[in-house]
Enzyme design. Structure first.
Site: not given
Ligand SMILES: [Mg+2]
Length: 411
Positions: A8, A104-105
């Site tokens: 993450d 974003d993960e």
């Molecule tokens: Mg994040």
């Protein structure tokens, strides 16, 4: 036993902005919508802003009350997308099973990579070091034997950290956490579980599976397996990533749209943005959908089929205006509108030439769009655009992409 990582990017949007503005690192800083545009919320904030109690999703106004000196910049989604894609490409050097979750993960299944790169913790630390060195960004990584615990691991300690959750330690680390930390436990599920006295993941794990099934149907079985580390769902390959099903943009204007002329300006703007993104993804679409919200906040959608798939802004805008004029009479002014193109296909898919479309004219328009992209990429987004977009500063005060929210829809 599988080795699953969940990585993450920490404070993603705010961190990316700080790469080109290192001075933001030292001050309370956030990325958010435009305050004057009536739709300003905090999209991301740095740790310094967090100390003031500022939360993601909070209106800018209330964030300012907590911290008057808060520095806010408008979002630049294209830039964030570029960084997130580059980071994912780095992950894919370690396994072909990289499944994005949001922008974003990502989950990584590194079970098959151990002989090449070492165990999960070693790979996680290497990713952490490389992302920091190569992108000046930090990630937190969870290492576990299923996706659910890997995700909890990346949330457990951040920024720039690795947490391993194993069959030996999961009771200790996971079971004390509030039940809503578990993936897919939303507000309603949390409230219902709390009513039964189930407040932690451990309490959920020790609730009878049959009872959960009677209360939540097949989701009950899922909750039980998640809490007990029994989730077996695979990590998809990057190439099997969900394909984009539609591309759309919408915006709330600084003042209400009173008539079709006002709406035409905004539909031109949105069609430009949507088609630019279609072309960037090498896609065309054959259904145009509009979304209208009047100033009493009621909203509805209408859509129409085109003769042939398109990525040409003027064609999308024309369809949007047709839909508007046949479905809305402006008894109430409009507060926000959206344009979405669906039924997407590859831009190179051969199309049946229609008796009703002038293919020469279309080819010409296509060339113009291509040239427009080249120039706008180089000199700024609205260097070349339909003049109508710039005709009313009370509707579109600046040629700033961030006044418009964008989103992909994959289902
Ligand atoms: Mg994040």
């Amino acid at each position: 036993m599988r080795t699953i990582l969940h990585a993450d990017l920490n404070n993603c949007f705010a961190s990316i902005e700080s790469i080109s503005h290192p001075e933001y690192r030292q001050i309370p800083f956030a990325v958010g919508g435009d305050e004057e545009m009536r739709h300003g919320i905090i999209l991301a904030k740095n740790d310094c802003a967090k100390k003031f109690g500022i939360k993601t999703g909070e209106p800018l106004l209330s964030a300012r009350q907590k911290c008057p000196e808060l520095k806010v910049v408008k979002p630049n989604f294209e830039l964030y997308d570029e960084y997130c894609t580059a980071v994912r490409n780095l992950y894919s050097e370690y396994t072909d099973q990289v499944e994005p979750f949001g922008m974003d993960e990502s989950w990584l299944d590194t079970s098959g990579s151990i002989s090449l790169f070492g165990d999960g913790i070693k790979i996680a630390n290497e990713l952490r070091r490389r992302v920091k060195k190569e992108f000046d960004l930090t990630i937190s990584v969870g290492v576990s034997y299923n996706k659910i615990f890997a995700k909890l691991g990346s949330d457990y300690k951040k920024p720039d950290a690795v947490t391993a959750i194993t069959p030996e330690n999961y009771r200790e680390i996971v079971w004390g956490l509030p039940v809503e930390e578990l993936l897919f436990v939303g507000r309603a599920t949390k409230a219902k579980l709390n009513r039964f006295g189930v407040k932690t993941i451990g309490e959920l794990a020790n609730t009878s599976e049959n009872f959960l099934v009677t209360q939540f149907g097949k989701n009950g079985r899922m909750l039980y397996s998640y809490a007990n580390g029994l989730d077996m769902s695979p990590v998809r390959k990057l190439s099997q990533a969900e394909t984009i099903k539609s591309i759309g943009n919408s915006t709330t204007t600084p003042r209400d749209m009173e008539n079709a002329t006002d709406a035409k300006l905004i539909f031109n703007l949105l069609s430009e943005q949507v088609c630019r993104r279609l072309r960037k993804h090498r896609l065309k679409g054959s259904v145009v959908q509009i979304h209208l919200r009047s100033n009493d906040l009621t909203s509805f959608e209408r859509q129409m089929q085109l003769n042939a798939p398109t990525d040409i802004s003027s064609e999308v805008c024309k369809a949007a205006m047709e839909l508007l004029l046949s479905n809305y009479n402006f008894a109430l002014p409009l507060r926000s509108v959206g344009v979405r193109v669906t039924q997407l296909c590859d831009a190179d898919t051969p199309v049946q030439l229609s008796f009703f479309t002038d293919s020469k004219h279309q080819e010409k328009l296509q060339k113009i769009e291509k040239i427009k992209d080249v120039i706008n990429d180089r000199y700024g987004r609205y260097t070349i655009c339909p003049a109508v977009i710039l005709s009313d500063k009370t509707l579109f005060p600046e040629y700033d992409p961030a006044t418009v929210t964008s989103c992909f829809k994959s289902h």
